[in-house]
Design a protein around this motif. Structure first.
Motif, short mmCIF file in Angstrom:
data_model
loop_
_atom_site.label_atom_id
_atom_site.label_comp_id
_atom_site.label_asym_id
_atom_site.label_seq_id
_atom_site.Cartn_x
_atom_site.Cartn_y
_atom_site.Cartn_z
N TRP A 114 0.83 -1.20 0.00
CA TRP A 114 0.00 0.00 0.00
C TRP A 114 0.86 1.25 0.00
O TRP A 114 0.45 2.29 -0.52
CB TRP A 114 -0.95 0.00 1.20
CG TRP A 114 -2.00 -1.05 1.09
CD1 TRP A 114 -2.11 -2.18 1.83
CD2 TRP A 114 -3.08 -1.08 0.16
NE1 TRP A 114 -3.17 -2.93 1.43
CE2 TRP A 114 -3.80 -2.26 0.39
CE3 TRP A 114 -3.50 -0.25 -0.86
CZ2 TRP A 114 -4.91 -2.62 -0.33
CZ3 TRP A 114 -4.63 -0.60 -1.59
CH2 TRP A 114 -5.31 -1.77 -1.33
N ASP A 115 2.05 1.18 0.59
CA ASP A 115 2.94 2.34 0.60
C ASP A 115 3.29 2.76 -0.82
O ASP A 115 3.37 3.96 -1.12
CB ASP A 115 4.22 2.02 1.38
CG ASP A 115 3.95 1.89 2.87
OD1 ASP A 115 2.91 2.42 3.33
OD2 ASP A 115 4.77 1.26 3.56
N THR A 116 3.51 1.80 -1.70
CA THR A 116 3.84 2.11 -3.10
C THR A 116 2.66 2.80 -3.77
O THR A 116 2.83 3.76 -4.53
CB THR A 116 4.20 0.80 -3.86
OG1 THR A 116 5.21 0.12 -3.14
CG2 THR A 116 4.69 1.11 -5.25
N LEU A 117 1.47 2.35 -3.51
CA LEU A 117 0.29 2.97 -4.09
C LEU A 117 0.09 4.39 -3.52
O LEU A 117 -0.33 5.29 -4.26
CB LEU A 117 -0.94 2.12 -3.83
CG LEU A 117 -1.02 0.82 -4.61
CD1 LEU A 117 -2.19 0.00 -4.14
CD2 LEU A 117 -1.13 1.08 -6.10
N LYS A 118 0.37 4.61 -2.26
CA LYS A 118 0.25 5.92 -1.67
C LYS A 118 1.23 6.90 -2.29
O LYS A 118 0.95 8.09 -2.43
CB LYS A 118 0.46 5.87 -0.16
CG LYS A 118 -0.70 5.23 0.59
CD LYS A 118 -0.43 5.19 2.07
CE LYS A 118 -1.53 4.44 2.77
NZ LYS A 118 -1.25 4.28 4.21
N LYS A 119 2.41 6.41 -2.68
CA LYS A 119 3.41 7.28 -3.34
C LYS A 119 2.86 7.78 -4.68
O LYS A 119 3.13 8.92 -5.07
CB LYS A 119 4.72 6.52 -3.58
CG LYS A 119 5.53 6.30 -2.35
CD LYS A 119 6.81 5.57 -2.70
CE LYS A 119 7.55 5.14 -1.44
NZ LYS A 119 8.74 4.37 -1.76
N LEU A 120 2.12 6.94 -5.39
CA LEU A 120 1.52 7.37 -6.66
C LEU A 120 0.57 8.53 -6.46
O LEU A 120 0.53 9.45 -7.28
CB LEU A 120 0.79 6.20 -7.33
CG LEU A 120 1.67 5.07 -7.88
CD1 LEU A 120 0.80 3.94 -8.38
CD2 LEU A 120 2.53 5.59 -9.01
N LEU A 121 -0.19 8.49 -5.39
CA LEU A 121 -1.11 9.58 -5.10
C LEU A 121 -0.37 10.87 -4.74
O LEU A 121 -0.79 11.96 -5.07
CB LEU A 121 -2.05 9.19 -3.96
CG LEU A 121 -3.14 8.16 -4.28
CD1 LEU A 121 -3.90 7.80 -3.02
CD2 LEU A 121 -4.10 8.73 -5.32
N ASN A 122 0.72 10.73 -4.02
CA ASN A 122 1.46 11.89 -3.54
C ASN A 122 2.38 12.50 -4.60
O ASN A 122 2.82 13.63 -4.45
CB ASN A 122 2.29 11.54 -2.30
CG ASN A 122 1.39 11.15 -1.14
OD1 ASN A 122 0.25 11.58 -1.07
ND2 ASN A 122 1.94 10.36 -0.23
N ASP A 123 2.70 11.78 -5.67
CA ASP A 123 3.64 12.26 -6.68
C ASP A 123 2.98 13.15 -7.72
O ASP A 123 3.63 13.55 -8.67
CB ASP A 123 4.31 11.06 -7.40
CG ASP A 123 5.32 10.36 -6.50
OD1 ASP A 123 5.73 10.97 -5.50
OD2 ASP A 123 5.67 9.20 -6.80
N LYS A 124 1.76 13.50 -7.59
CA LYS A 124 1.08 14.32 -8.61
C LYS A 124 1.62 15.70 -8.72
O LYS A 124 2.00 16.46 -8.05
CB LYS A 124 -0.43 14.38 -8.33
CG LYS A 124 -1.07 13.07 -8.58
CD LYS A 124 -2.55 13.21 -8.39
CE LYS A 124 -3.24 11.89 -8.65
NZ LYS A 124 -4.64 11.91 -8.43
#
Length: 178
Positions: free
Chosen positions: A168-178
């Protein structure tokens, strides 16, 4: 419903104007409708019938207490209810009660049965979620409440000590990298 004769109003003999009818409704009344969700009832019903030359207006006022079981703990408690319901009675060719606030009686009719209106208004006045007042203010001591507290999910409000799933940490990084 032969036993509910007191809820039959012979309106032909009434003069034009206001007429007040009062009823005390107990548990026996609801037993006629095969409704058994109330443990005890103590309701006062006032029916104001305004008779006019071509129609009638019925105004029901219901208040009192019913004893019901709590949805959470199943403990019985007294719930205060109050309700109002208005019905316009007109005369026509055939009986029609499709509308909840308009009743059409045939022209030759001479009496009106109001027990169904008292029943429906009383039942609909009860809250859909029945919660013992002791639960809301914290004064009710019950084994069921203790067990619910014991089995409830404890929230961890400390984000530093919280372990997360690395996927889930990897998926959260996708959200934060916008």
């Amino acid at each position: 419903m032969k036993d509910l004769k007191e809820y039959t109003i012979p309106f032909v003999g009434l003069k034009v104007g206001n007429h007040l009818f009062e009823y005390k409704v107990g548990k026996e009344f609801f037993e006629h409708f095969e409704f058994d969700e109330f443990n005890e009832t103590n309701l006062a019903v006032e029916l104001n019938l305004l008779k006019k030359t071509t129609m009638m207006e019925l105004s029901f006022t219901i208040n009192g207490t019913i004893n019901i079981n709590c949805d959470v703990t199943n403990e019985p408690f007294d719930q205060y209810i109050e309700a109002e319901h208005h019905v316009v009675v007109k005369f026509g060719d055939a009986y029609n009660d499709e509308h909840e606030e308009i009743l059409i009686l045939p022209h030759g009719e001479y009496e009106l049965h109001v027990a169904q209106y008292v029943y429906e208004t009383s039942v609909l006045a009860v809250p859909s979620k029945r919660v013992h007042p002791g639960i809301e203010d914290g004064t009710l001591n019950s084994d069921v409440l203790d067990k619910l507290e014991e089995l409830s999910i404890k929230e961890n409000n400390d984000p530093a000590g919280e372990e997360t799933d690395p996927r889930w940490d990897t998926l959260k990084k996708l959200l934060n990298d916008k």
